[in-house]
Motif scaffolding. Sequence first.
Motif, PDB file in Angstrom:
ATOM      1  N   HIS A  28       0.793  -1.228   0.000  1.00  0.00           N
ATOM      2  CA  HIS A  28       0.000   0.000   0.000  1.00  0.00           C
ATOM      3  C   HIS A  28       0.824   1.276   0.000  1.00  0.00           C
ATOM      4  O   HIS A  28       0.470   2.255  -0.627  1.00  0.00           O
ATOM      5  CB  HIS A  28      -1.010  -0.022   1.156  1.00  0.00           C
ATOM      6  CG  HIS A  28      -2.050  -1.083   0.977  1.00  0.00           C
ATOM      7  ND1 HIS A  28      -2.622  -1.748   2.024  1.00  0.00           N
ATOM      8  CD2 HIS A  28      -2.581  -1.609  -0.145  1.00  0.00           C
ATOM      9  CE1 HIS A  28      -3.493  -2.641   1.550  1.00  0.00           C
ATOM     10  NE2 HIS A  28      -3.469  -2.579   0.237  1.00  0.00           N
ATOM     11  N   PHE A  29       1.956   1.231   0.723  1.00  0.00           N
ATOM     12  CA  PHE A  29       2.814   2.422   0.733  1.00  0.00           C
ATOM     13  C   PHE A  29       3.402   2.654  -0.663  1.00  0.00           C
ATOM     14  O   PHE A  29       3.535   3.790  -1.116  1.00  0.00           O
ATOM     15  CB  PHE A  29       3.923   2.285   1.781  1.00  0.00           C
ATOM     16  CG  PHE A  29       4.539   3.603   2.170  1.00  0.00           C
ATOM     17  CD1 PHE A  29       3.959   4.406   3.142  1.00  0.00           C
ATOM     18  CD2 PHE A  29       5.696   4.061   1.552  1.00  0.00           C
ATOM     19  CE1 PHE A  29       4.508   5.640   3.491  1.00  0.00           C
ATOM     20  CE2 PHE A  29       6.252   5.286   1.884  1.00  0.00           C
ATOM     21  CZ  PHE A  29       5.654   6.081   2.861  1.00  0.00           C
ATOM     22  N   GLU A  30       3.712   1.566  -1.344  1.00  0.00           N
ATOM     23  CA  GLU A  30       4.263   1.672  -2.706  1.00  0.00           C
ATOM     24  C   GLU A  30       3.238   2.270  -3.664  1.00  0.00           C
ATOM     25  O   GLU A  30       3.582   3.057  -4.548  1.00  0.00           O
ATOM     26  CB  GLU A  30       4.702   0.290  -3.203  1.00  0.00           C
ATOM     27  CG  GLU A  30       5.840  -0.256  -2.364  1.00  0.00           C
ATOM     28  CD  GLU A  30       6.271  -1.652  -2.767  1.00  0.00           C
ATOM     29  OE1 GLU A  30       5.750  -2.203  -3.755  1.00  0.00           O
ATOM     30  OE2 GLU A  30       7.149  -2.193  -2.058  1.00  0.00           O
ATOM     31  N   PHE A  31       2.003   1.919  -3.465  1.00  0.00           N
ATOM     32  CA  PHE A  31       0.917   2.491  -4.268  1.00  0.00           C
ATOM     33  C   PHE A  31       0.890   4.011  -4.087  1.00  0.00           C
ATOM     34  O   PHE A  31       0.788   4.771  -5.058  1.00  0.00           O
ATOM     35  CB  PHE A  31      -0.404   1.853  -3.819  1.00  0.00           C
ATOM     36  CG  PHE A  31      -1.632   2.433  -4.450  1.00  0.00           C
ATOM     37  CD1 PHE A  31      -2.124   1.936  -5.652  1.00  0.00           C
ATOM     38  CD2 PHE A  31      -2.317   3.477  -3.838  1.00  0.00           C
ATOM     39  CE1 PHE A  31      -3.263   2.480  -6.234  1.00  0.00           C
ATOM     40  CE2 PHE A  31      -3.461   4.019  -4.412  1.00  0.00           C
ATOM     41  CZ  PHE A  31      -3.934   3.514  -5.613  1.00  0.00           C
ATOM     42  N   VAL A  32       1.028   4.447  -2.835  1.00  0.00           N
ATOM     43  CA  VAL A  32       1.013   5.888  -2.545  1.00  0.00           C
ATOM     44  C   VAL A  32       2.202   6.573  -3.228  1.00  0.00           C
ATOM     45  O   VAL A  32       2.056   7.647  -3.825  1.00  0.00           O
ATOM     46  CB  VAL A  32       1.047   6.137  -1.018  1.00  0.00           C
ATOM     47  CG1 VAL A  32       1.219   7.611  -0.708  1.00  0.00           C
ATOM     48  CG2 VAL A  32      -0.222   5.598  -0.368  1.00  0.00           C
ATOM     49  N   LEU A  33       3.367   5.956  -3.169  1.00  0.00           N
ATOM     50  CA  LEU A  33       4.549   6.548  -3.811  1.00  0.00           C
ATOM     51  C   LEU A  33       4.338   6.679  -5.311  1.00  0.00           C
ATOM     52  O   LEU A  33       4.642   7.717  -5.913  1.00  0.00           O
ATOM     53  CB  LEU A  33       5.789   5.684  -3.545  1.00  0.00           C
ATOM     54  CG  LEU A  33       6.275   5.602  -2.096  1.00  0.00           C
ATOM     55  CD1 LEU A  33       7.390   4.552  -1.978  1.00  0.00           C
ATOM     56  CD2 LEU A  33       6.774   6.954  -1.604  1.00  0.00           C
ATOM     57  N   GLN A  34       3.837   5.623  -5.920  1.00  0.00           N
ATOM     58  CA  GLN A  34       3.672   5.627  -7.372  1.00  0.00           C
ATOM     59  C   GLN A  34       2.625   6.642  -7.829  1.00  0.00           C
ATOM     60  O   GLN A  34       2.893   7.483  -8.695  1.00  0.00           O
ATOM     61  CB  GLN A  34       3.276   4.219  -7.842  1.00  0.00           C
ATOM     62  CG  GLN A  34       3.200   4.107  -9.342  1.00  0.00           C
ATOM     63  CD  GLN A  34       2.683   2.764  -9.782  1.00  0.00           C
ATOM     64  OE1 GLN A  34       1.596   2.351  -9.372  1.00  0.00           O
ATOM     65  NE2 GLN A  34       3.455   2.071 -10.594  1.00  0.00           N
ATOM     66  N   LYS A  35       1.466   6.590  -7.210  1.00  0.00           N
ATOM     67  CA  LYS A  35       0.379   7.489  -7.639  1.00  0.00           C
ATOM     68  C   LYS A  35       0.666   8.936  -7.226  1.00  0.00           C
ATOM     69  O   LYS A  35       0.343   9.868  -7.970  1.00  0.00           O
ATOM     70  CB  LYS A  35      -0.967   7.039  -7.064  1.00  0.00           C
ATOM     71  CG  LYS A  35      -1.354   5.622  -7.422  1.00  0.00           C
ATOM     72  CD  LYS A  35      -1.370   5.396  -8.922  1.00  0.00           C
ATOM     73  CE  LYS A  35      -1.399   3.936  -9.261  1.00  0.00           C
ATOM     74  NZ  LYS A  35      -0.892   3.676 -10.623  1.00  0.00           N
TER      75      LYS A  35
END
Length: 250
Positions: free
Chosen positions: A92-99
């Motif tokens: 989920h944290f990676e999703f935040v970084l990407q988006k």
Amino acid sequence: MSSLHRFFIKPEQIEGSLVTFGQPQVHQIRNVLRMRPGEKVIVLDNSGWEYVVELREMDRDEVKGEVVEKRLNSSEPRTKVTLYQALLKGEHFEFVLQKGTELGVVSFVPLISERCIVGDVDYVEKRRERWERIVAEAAEQSGRGKLPRIEEPVLFAKACRDLKLRGSFAVMPWEGEKKLSLKEALERGSKPFSVSILVGPEGGFSEREAEMARRYGIITVSLGPRILRAETAGIVASAIILYELGDMRP
Ligand code: SAH
């Protein structure tokens, strides 16, 4: 904006008009994109400039190219958004970084709050390389002119103190806020050039944290009556801010 492939490189990879690519970009250029000498790419050195580069010599470990045009990148938002996102489980944290990178966030701060499920010191360091790759790929794909930073993790109380010391305009989406919307908070006072956003973990912020934030001048805001997942909330708040402050126009 052209559709040439974009690569962030280190400033020292550009000497005069000569650009040298190393791995993993050589693999990307030769094997994945199957590019040939004479074809062009765009190179960015995080200075805000971008360089159109014509590929020349290509071998297995090194690709050389020549700068044929230098121009200012014009896609960085004027509003500098810093996203303090509480650490999240799994991807989920990676999703935040990407988006967040696609949207135009300039800086991500991993936040360690009361109800964080993950948050030992090693957690971020073990993932930093992977996170930086995610941010770089998203920045290249979305046409960013600068790479967003991933800061060191901070404890919630320290984040509050830092924001107060810097006099930053900061908002904290909190599901316990029943009066003020994010839009209304942005319309208070003069238009800010930079905005910090604090978003909680899966279990949210505690009442005590919301009170502490307010004592430090952070504005608690509502994102509406529906509860968003933590990873959704940071992205939505970033988008609302960039939209309201005029950074989502052609
Ligand atoms: N405490 C909740 C959910 C937390 S949602 C529960 O488990 O029931 C995770 C984070 O997203 C929150 O800490 C907050 O920062 C943000 N958030 C989600 N929905 C929100 C809303 N409607 N208004 C304001 N903040 C919200």
